[in-house]
Scaffold this motif. Structure first.
Motif, short mmCIF file in Angstrom:
data_model
loop_
_atom_site.label_atom_id
_atom_site.label_comp_id
_atom_site.label_asym_id
_atom_site.label_seq_id
_atom_site.Cartn_x
_atom_site.Cartn_y
_atom_site.Cartn_z
N ALA A 81 0.85 -1.19 0.00
CA ALA A 81 0.00 0.00 0.00
C ALA A 81 0.87 1.23 0.00
O ALA A 81 2.01 1.21 0.48
CB ALA A 81 -0.93 0.01 1.21
N HIS A 82 0.32 2.32 -0.54
CA HIS A 82 1.05 3.60 -0.59
C HIS A 82 0.19 4.67 0.06
O HIS A 82 -0.70 5.25 -0.57
CB HIS A 82 1.34 3.97 -2.05
N PRO A 83 0.41 4.96 1.36
CA PRO A 83 -0.38 5.99 2.04
C PRO A 83 -0.13 7.38 1.45
O PRO A 83 0.98 7.71 1.03
CB PRO A 83 0.11 5.91 3.48
N LEU A 84 -1.18 8.21 1.50
CA LEU A 84 -1.10 9.58 1.02
C LEU A 84 -1.58 10.53 2.10
O LEU A 84 -2.22 10.13 3.07
CB LEU A 84 -1.93 9.74 -0.25
N ASP A 85 -1.29 11.80 1.92
CA ASP A 85 -1.58 12.79 2.96
C ASP A 85 -3.06 13.08 3.13
O ASP A 85 -3.46 13.68 4.13
CB ASP A 85 -0.84 14.10 2.66
N ASP A 86 -3.91 12.62 2.19
CA ASP A 86 -5.34 12.85 2.35
C ASP A 86 -6.00 11.78 3.23
O ASP A 86 -7.22 11.77 3.39
CB ASP A 86 -6.04 12.91 0.99
N GLY A 87 -5.18 10.87 3.79
CA GLY A 87 -5.72 9.83 4.66
C GLY A 87 -6.04 8.53 3.97
O GLY A 87 -6.40 7.55 4.63
N SER A 88 -5.91 8.49 2.65
CA SER A 88 -6.14 7.25 1.91
C SER A 88 -4.81 6.54 1.68
O SER A 88 -3.74 7.06 2.00
CB SER A 88 -6.82 7.54 0.57
N ALA A 89 -4.89 5.35 1.12
CA ALA A 89 -3.69 4.60 0.77
C ALA A 89 -3.99 3.82 -0.51
O ALA A 89 -4.87 2.97 -0.51
CB ALA A 89 -3.29 3.63 1.89
N VAL A 90 -3.29 4.12 -1.57
CA VAL A 90 -3.53 3.44 -2.84
C VAL A 90 -3.01 2.02 -2.75
O VAL A 90 -1.89 1.78 -2.28
CB VAL A 90 -2.84 4.17 -4.01
N VAL A 91 -3.81 1.06 -3.19
CA VAL A 91 -3.41 -0.34 -3.22
C VAL A 91 -3.61 -0.86 -4.64
O VAL A 91 -4.44 -0.36 -5.39
CB VAL A 91 -4.21 -1.19 -2.21
N GLN A 125 -13.03 -0.23 -6.53
CA GLN A 125 -13.25 1.02 -7.26
C GLN A 125 -14.21 1.97 -6.55
O GLN A 125 -14.29 3.15 -6.88
CB GLN A 125 -13.78 0.72 -8.67
N ASP A 126 -14.95 1.47 -5.54
CA ASP A 126 -15.85 2.34 -4.80
C ASP A 126 -15.24 2.83 -3.48
O ASP A 126 -15.90 3.49 -2.70
CB ASP A 126 -17.15 1.58 -4.48
N SER A 127 -13.97 2.49 -3.24
CA SER A 127 -13.33 2.87 -2.00
C SER A 127 -12.42 4.08 -2.23
O SER A 127 -12.04 4.38 -3.36
CB SER A 127 -12.50 1.72 -1.44
N PRO A 128 -12.07 4.78 -1.14
CA PRO A 128 -11.14 5.93 -1.30
C PRO A 128 -9.73 5.49 -1.67
O PRO A 128 -8.91 6.35 -2.02
CB PRO A 128 -11.17 6.59 0.09
N ASP A 129 -9.46 4.20 -1.59
CA ASP A 129 -8.12 3.69 -1.91
C ASP A 129 -8.06 3.09 -3.31
O ASP A 129 -7.13 2.36 -3.64
CB ASP A 129 -7.72 2.63 -0.88
N SER A 130 -9.02 3.38 -4.14
CA SER A 130 -9.10 2.76 -5.46
C SER A 130 -8.06 3.33 -6.42
O SER A 130 -7.47 4.38 -6.18
CB SER A 130 -10.50 2.97 -6.04
N LEU A 131 -7.88 2.61 -7.51
CA LEU A 131 -6.99 3.08 -8.57
C LEU A 131 -7.65 4.15 -9.43
O LEU A 131 -6.97 4.83 -10.20
CB LEU A 131 -6.57 1.89 -9.45
N GLY A 132 -8.96 4.27 -9.32
CA GLY A 132 -9.68 5.32 -10.02
C GLY A 132 -9.57 5.23 -11.53
O GLY A 132 -9.57 4.14 -12.11
N GLU A 133 -9.42 6.38 -12.16
CA GLU A 133 -9.43 6.43 -13.62
C GLU A 133 -8.19 5.79 -14.24
O GLU A 133 -8.16 5.55 -15.45
CB GLU A 133 -9.54 7.88 -14.10
N ASP A 134 -7.19 5.48 -13.43
CA ASP A 134 -5.98 4.84 -13.94
C ASP A 134 -6.00 3.33 -13.80
O ASP A 134 -4.98 2.67 -14.04
CB ASP A 134 -4.75 5.39 -13.21
#
Length: 509
Positions: free
Chosen positions: A96-106, A111-120
């Protein structure tokens, strides 16, 4: 040495018992060579060892700890090491890669979570899918000495992307800074500045393996990988000598083949007078990278990550944005410790409860520092952890710091604290250690280098030892020893019959 010799007529000395030394010993023995392995310390394993601490009841991995290449290794797979007590355990999230907005990209975020890859998400799959969907083909063509790969569109597609810089690949493929940060954290495992060519290679391989085998730990500790390899070696008839320092080339004279699981400089010290001057010069010029400062922790409870996805990850990359990570690496390469370093974190307790007493947690973190640096980077490391897990320091029961200057004393192959066995940039990625078509044979039919200073480089996979053994068998016996041959020989070796408490077999001291 004539090619007409049969493997059964040869004897080999393997110096060093890391996973590559053990793999070389097993491979040579599988072909019929009489093999003796020498280890200077009283325990086997090189960088794959475990120890108690930093408090009683806690089990820490001394150096390596997370094994995407171990579980995916075609060599370990051929050896069928689970018969000898090795069990891989995977966390819910590989990294996981935590970010300053409180989420962590995994890598596989909902796709419905704040940790989603989103449009990428589609771009991520396009980048790593060649590896995750075609790993066997990629490994067969690229995880070894430099050679022309077989014509294959999948390999060519991977190769073209792998030769790019991490920065270039991120700019080309990903629209969001979240995804660029995620990929940069994976690519930064090599500690090479991310603007350099071929830094995308490690990111693509490691990210792809997250979707195939995951990023597992060895249940019970890294030592169980070593125990499995050593138990197989002993069962096949390899003679193992612990506590035996090989300090002079004369000690190897009784053996036909000399396989060195050491660094290039150790080869010169051991066999220097016998080496071709050009070979010795190239080995001395071999380049080493940054060192590491590592902290092992005993925690009273799980780290208080802001993001739930981070709490479920076995490995975390702490450094913020792509450019922050890049700046930290550049500072280290300029000879200065980074005030805000890129930090790698391991949470083995997420997957393996045996690492700590009930209710407690094992945890480690490290960052790259200038070679040989004697400073303590733990305050900077903990500042980065606190950035994404406020209150972390309150959970620390004890810590154990290992400085870059201490790693070389622990293992002479880790010059300046470089645990990767040398710089893994384009100049040394496939041409390690000095650019020969056969980088394992040191221009003498009896002398071979089988350490992580040969292709494919750092990581626990045994491939360096396997390729070195194949080179020796080809040059001395005219034998093309294959993975199928290795698998067959290992399958004919009876399963380990000891109990878990006796896996560390009674070696000869």
């Amino acid at each position: 040495m004539p090619r007409s010799r049969q493997p059964e007529d040869l004897s080999a000395a393997v110096v060093g018992s890391g996973p590559n030394g053990l793999s070389a010993a097993i491979s040579l023995r599988a072909a019929g060579v009489d093999v003796t392995l020498f280890e200077a310390r009283e325990t086997l394993g090189g960088g794959v060892r475990s120890a108690e601490g930093p408090l009683p009841g806690f089990r820490r991995d001394v150096c390596s700890s997370v094994y995407p290449l171990g579980m995916a290794s075609p060599v370990f797979g051929a050896m069928d090491l689970d018969r000898f007590g090795l069990e891989w355990v995977s966390p819910p999230n590989p990294f996981a890669h935590p970010l300053d907005d409180g989420s962590a990209v995994v890598p596989d975020g909902d796709q419905d979570s704040p940790d989603s890859l989103g449009e990428d998400a589609a771009a991520w799959q396009a980048a790593v899918g060649t590896v995750s969907n075609h790993w066997e083909c990629i490994a067969d063509n690229l995880l070894g000495p430099l050679r022309v790969p077989r014509p294959d569109a999948r390999v060519m597609r991977f190769g073209l992307r792998a030769l790019r810089s991490s920065h270039g690949l991120c700019r080309n493929l990903f629209r969001t800074e979240r995804m660029r940060a995620l990929f940069s954290g994976v690519a930064a495992h090599t500690a090479v500045p991310l603007h350099r060519p071929a830094t995308a290679a490690a990111g693509l391989v490691l990210a792809g393996l997250a979707e195939t085998t995951g990023w597992p730990f060895a249940r019970g500790g890294a030592e169980f990988i070593t125990h499995a390899l050593a138990s197989l070696a002993a069962a096949m008839g390899v003679k193992i000598r612990i506590g035996t320092v090989v300090a002079h080339g004369s000690q190897l004279e009784p053996y036909d083949l000399h396989m060195l699981d050491t660094g290039p400089r150790q080869v010169v010290r051991l066999r220097g007078p016998e080496l071709n001057p050009g070979v010795a010069r190239n080995l001395q010029r071999y380049r080493y990278g940054p060192g590491v400062c590592k902290v092992d922790y005993a925690l009273s409870e799980p780290a208080p990550w802001c993001a739930d996805a981070a709490s479920k990850a076995g490995t975390l990359h702490l450094g913020g944005s792509r450019m922050e990570i890049s700046t930290a690496l550049d500072q280290v390469w300029s000879g200065n410790p980074a005030p805000a370093p890129f930090v790698l974190v391991g949470q083995p307790s997420v997957a393996d409860s045996s690492r700590a007493p009930a209710g407690r947690h094992a945890f480690w973190a490290y960052c790259h520092v200038p070679p040989g640096w004697d400073g303590d980077a733990s305050p900077a490391i903990e500042s980065q952890i606190e950035r994404f897990a406020p209150g972390f320091r309150d959970t620390v029961l004890a810590r154990r710091v290992t400085r870059a200057s201490q790693w070389e004393a622990y293992n002479p192959n880790w010059i300046g604290g470089d645990i990767n066995g040398g710089v893994q940039d384009l100049g040394q990625l496939w041409r390690r250690p000095a650019g020969w078509l056969d980088p394992y044979c040191l221009r003498a039919p009896d002398l071979y280098l089988c350490s992580s200073s040969t292709p494919p480089g750092g990581g626990v996979h045994g491939l360096c030892g396997w390729h070195a053994a194949r080179s020796a068998l080809r040059r001395n016996c005219g034998l093309d020893f294959t993975l199928a041959d290795l698998r067959s020989a290992c399958a004919d070796t009876g399963p380990w019959e000891g109990t878990p408490a006796s896996r560390n077999v009674d070696w000869t001291s």
